[in-house]
Scaffold this active site. Sequence first.
Site, PDB file in Angstrom:
ATOM      1  N   PHE A  35       3.223 -43.811  -1.102  1.00 34.70           N
ATOM      2  CA  PHE A  35       2.776 -43.211  -2.305  1.00 34.70           C
ATOM      3  C   PHE A  35       1.105 -42.802  -2.111  1.00 34.70           C
ATOM      4  CE2 PHE A  35       0.737 -43.384  -6.443  1.00 34.70           C
ATOM      5  CZ  PHE A  35       1.502 -42.420  -7.120  1.00 34.70           C
ATOM      6  N   GLU A  36       0.418 -43.436  -1.772  1.00 41.79           N
ATOM      7  CA  GLU A  36      -1.000 -43.040  -1.599  1.00 41.79           C
ATOM      8  C   GLU A  36      -1.011 -41.944  -0.341  1.00 41.79           C
ATOM      9  OE1 GLU A  36      -3.913 -46.723  -2.202  1.00 41.79           O
ATOM     10  OE2 GLU A  36      -2.213 -47.119  -0.970  1.00 41.79           O
ATOM     11  N   ASP A  38       1.220 -39.868   0.132  1.00 46.86           N
ATOM     12  CA  ASP A  38       1.862 -38.394  -0.508  1.00 46.86           C
ATOM     13  C   ASP A  38       0.702 -38.007  -1.545  1.00 46.86           C
ATOM     14  OD1 ASP A  38       4.107 -38.856   0.835  1.00 46.86           O
ATOM     15  OD2 ASP A  38       5.405 -39.618  -0.953  1.00 46.86           O
ATOM     16  N   SER A  83      16.688 -32.212  35.219  1.00 47.41           N
ATOM     17  CA  SER A  83      17.274 -33.438  34.962  1.00 47.41           C
ATOM     18  C   SER A  83      17.122 -34.577  35.997  1.00 47.41           C
ATOM     19  CB  SER A  83      18.565 -33.228  34.775  1.00 47.41           C
ATOM     20  OG  SER A  83      19.716 -34.208  34.244  1.00 47.41           O
ATOM     21  N   LYS A 119      14.695 -45.520  29.158  1.00 49.16           N
ATOM     22  CA  LYS A 119      15.028 -44.054  29.016  1.00 49.16           C
ATOM     23  C   LYS A 119      15.579 -43.972  27.461  1.00 49.16           C
ATOM     24  CE  LYS A 119      18.640 -41.033  31.375  1.00 49.16           C
ATOM     25  NZ  LYS A 119      19.179 -40.317  30.142  1.00 49.16           N
ATOM     26  N   GLU A 184      10.814 -36.631  24.789  1.00 48.34           N
ATOM     27  CA  GLU A 184      12.103 -36.983  24.060  1.00 48.34           C
ATOM     28  C   GLU A 184      11.837 -36.941  22.709  1.00 48.34           C
ATOM     29  OE1 GLU A 184      14.485 -36.879  26.615  1.00 48.34           O
ATOM     30  OE2 GLU A 184      16.065 -37.695  25.756  1.00 48.34           O
ATOM     31  N   LYS A 321      21.354 -46.270  34.503  1.00 46.30           N
ATOM     32  CA  LYS A 321      21.961 -46.310  33.265  1.00 46.30           C
ATOM     33  C   LYS A 321      22.657 -47.835  33.147  1.00 46.30           C
ATOM     34  CE  LYS A 321      23.666 -42.102  31.681  1.00 46.30           C
ATOM     35  NZ  LYS A 321      23.711 -41.256  30.581  1.00 46.30           N
TER      36      LYS A 321
HETATM   37  S1  IVH Z   1      11.604 -38.027  32.962  1.00 46.12           S
HETATM   38  C1  IVH Z   1      12.245 -34.419  36.087  1.00 46.12           C
HETATM   39  N1  IVH Z   1      11.712 -40.135  31.464  1.00 46.12           N
HETATM   40  O1  IVH Z   1      16.755 -38.442  30.454  1.00 46.12           O
HETATM   41  C2  IVH Z   1      12.334 -35.909  35.179  1.00 46.12           C
HETATM   42  N2  IVH Z   1      13.313 -38.705  31.239  1.00 46.12           N
HETATM   43  O2  IVH Z   1      18.756 -37.699  32.327  1.00 46.12           O
HETATM   44  C3  IVH Z   1      12.107 -35.481  33.717  1.00 46.12           C
HETATM   45  N3  IVH Z   1      14.804 -39.073  29.404  1.00 46.12           N
HETATM   46  O3  IVH Z   1      16.322 -34.809  30.932  1.00 46.12           O
HETATM   47  C4  IVH Z   1      12.721 -36.626  32.899  1.00 46.12           C
HETATM   48  N4  IVH Z   1      13.782 -41.154  28.723  1.00 46.12           N
HETATM   49  O4  IVH Z   1      15.920 -36.012  28.497  1.00 46.12           O
HETATM   50  C5  IVH Z   1      12.282 -39.008  31.714  1.00 46.12           C
HETATM   51  N5  IVH Z   1      11.201 -41.934  30.166  1.00 46.12           N
HETATM   52  C6  IVH Z   1      11.975 -40.895  30.638  1.00 46.12           C
HETATM   53  C7  IVH Z   1      13.297 -40.466  29.724  1.00 46.12           C
HETATM   54  C8  IVH Z   1      13.773 -39.260  30.292  1.00 46.12           C
HETATM   55  C9  IVH Z   1      14.803 -40.011  28.399  1.00 46.12           C
HETATM   56  C10 IVH Z   1      16.015 -38.132  29.325  1.00 46.12           C
HETATM   57  C11 IVH Z   1      15.537 -36.727  29.586  1.00 46.12           C
HETATM   58  C12 IVH Z   1      16.167 -36.352  30.718  1.00 46.12           C
HETATM   59  C13 IVH Z   1      17.176 -37.126  30.888  1.00 46.12           C
HETATM   60  C14 IVH Z   1      17.535 -37.186  32.270  1.00 46.12           C
END
Ligand code: IVH
Length: 674
Positions: A35-36, A38, A83, A119, A184, A321
């Site tokens: 509230f504060e 806002d 990626s 991740k 991210e 993963k």
């Molecule tokens: S590094 C060139 N660090 O995972 C490397 N990616 O599967 C750049 N992601 O496209 C990515 N946590 O969207 C990195 N701690 C992290 C991450 C991360 C999630 C995602 C990101 C990337 C995808 C790859």
Amino acid sequence: MDKAKAKQEISKLRTEIERHNRLYYLEAKPEISDFEFDKLLERLIALEQEFPELVTPDSPSQRVGGGITKEFPTVVHREPMLSLSNTYSIGEVSDFCARVEKLVAAEGGGTPEYVAELKYDGVAISLLYRDGLLVRGSTRGDGRQGDEITANLRTIPSIPLRLDSPGGGLFDAVVSGEVEVRGEVYMRKDDFERLNEERPEEERFANPRNATAGTLKLQDSAEVARRRMSFVAYYLKGHDCEAPTHLKRLEQLKSMGFMTGAAARLCKGMDEIAEFIGEWSEKRWTLPYETDGVVLKLNEVGLWDRLGATAKSPRWAIAYKYPAQQAKTVLQGVVFQVGRLGTITPVAELKPTKLAGSTVSRSTLHNFDEIERLGVRVGDHVMIEKSGEVIPKVVSVVLDERPAETAAIEVPSECPVCGTKLERPEGEVSWYCPNEEGCPAQKRGRILHFASRNALDIQSLGESLVSQLVECGLVSDAGDLYRLTLEQLAGLDRMAAKSAQNVLDALEKSKKQSYARLLFALGIRHVGAATARELAHACPSVDRLREMGEEELAAVPDIGPVIAESIRDFFAKPWVAAMLEKLAKAGLPMQAGEEKALVNTNFEGESVIFTGGLERHVRQQAEEMVRERGGRIVSSVSKKTTLVVAGKEAGSKLEKAIKLGVKVIDEDEFERML
Ligand code: IVH
């Protein structure tokens, strides 16, 4: 107030607001209430409205959004956004380390060190800062080019609008040159659940990642701001601020005002990496957001370029993963739930089993097509999985272990609650109970929806109380709630006089909720909270809404023919008319409240469009100023447009305006008109 004084106060407010923003989002140590907070923001916005020339793009007022983007321009990334190569096997992580070590040795380096990070399960974005100021934000797209979504990204509180200098200090400090930050965007589990709660059932997101991806693509940045997303940074590039190791770069990102992964840890070799992976495999369930693995990066950044990349991913990093969380259990039975719209949902009753940090004993089977697809029978051994790590679902049947005695799951022919024959509308997967008016389950569902958090938020109306009220015939629809007496309530099971009074007080309080919330609370099919807000905006009263034709409804933003038809159908029902009468009599907000008073009427009757770059105003703020003076903002130039405000390098819209003979003014003239 004179301008100099306002300037001083604005600057103080901005520093203060950003400080609290950080305390809340980055450090999780808030010092003041929402509230504060806002109040501070409201004060800043009010001052900026009085002195629009003092608005700057890094003002926290810019986080509330408001602009509509029709199309996101494409931007080419300075460097491709690669990626990561993925693996589910620790052995392959070990192979990765061996490969890296060999390459590093060939380059004459010593034993490499790695940084292990979680991740985050979200959407990768890139942010560009020029002289410390956020100038552009974009999605990853295909890696080479993405969509420019700066307006949406500005609304994310953990994305700094201006960078701190690495030495500390706010706003006054400037990080010079261009800096690119990648990371991210994600949605916390609580923010995700809140969002889903306010959406119509058929539009709910399956997991926070989908919700994030969907939200980033919205055209209305005010809606993006409401949905609350978060950002974690993991990559920094730009002259003047590049440290030699990844770990130090994460530190730099932090000192610039970003949140970085709290778990990041230096690992000296495969043993320590395996330990990190093992440690987080269970611990990650305790985090307020979702993670789906661990990312390993070579710490020495100087080696990154030398190791290079394949077409899709760098050789200096890999993602491990975690396997999807599955467990085997037994399907002990199936019950059929009846939703507020009559939908029949089969729900699996499972032998209680531990999965991903909690015990699962029920899970949805969605619909009968899904049961058929799975080929599942009562008594079967089934695999359950937390997909998107939120709601468990049955993913397969362990046929090898099918016991001799199993039973088929039949579609019930009658509603399990009221006994009415079920129907399946053509083209739909679900079966419905057509007894909309009489089915106690539907009544109960509608009343619970009416009282839910994003609707009228009547917390004391819980499930068991509503069931009792419906069962004993005291309440049939939301309108009846307001006729309840203290005696009636106190006469119910487990209801003391004090709780009965609490319920009456809560009902009384609910009459003060907004008209938009009431529209959502009515429970019109396909009308979620956001659509209800649009409706409330476009149509000043329920009475007027009842008269609106489908075509008129479909002209409201967000409303297509399906929703328009659903609204028409809803208001045509006799029981709805009766309920509305009761609600109106009880004093619920059946029309829009006092609209925001206009600053002046200088733009009344004008349909205005801005084109080109403004020098002294932020576009969204300028548009808001037009609205506050009675004008409308339009998104394309047509014969109906009455005024074009052309800034620097205005292009095709200006040309079209001139062709159509629409009045064109510049920024100076615009200011005079204000
Ligand atoms: S590094 C060139 N660090 O995972 C490397 N990616 O599967 C750049 N992601 O496209 C990515 N946590 O969207 C990195 N701690 C992290 C991450 C991360 C999630 C995602 C990101 C990337 C995808 C790859």
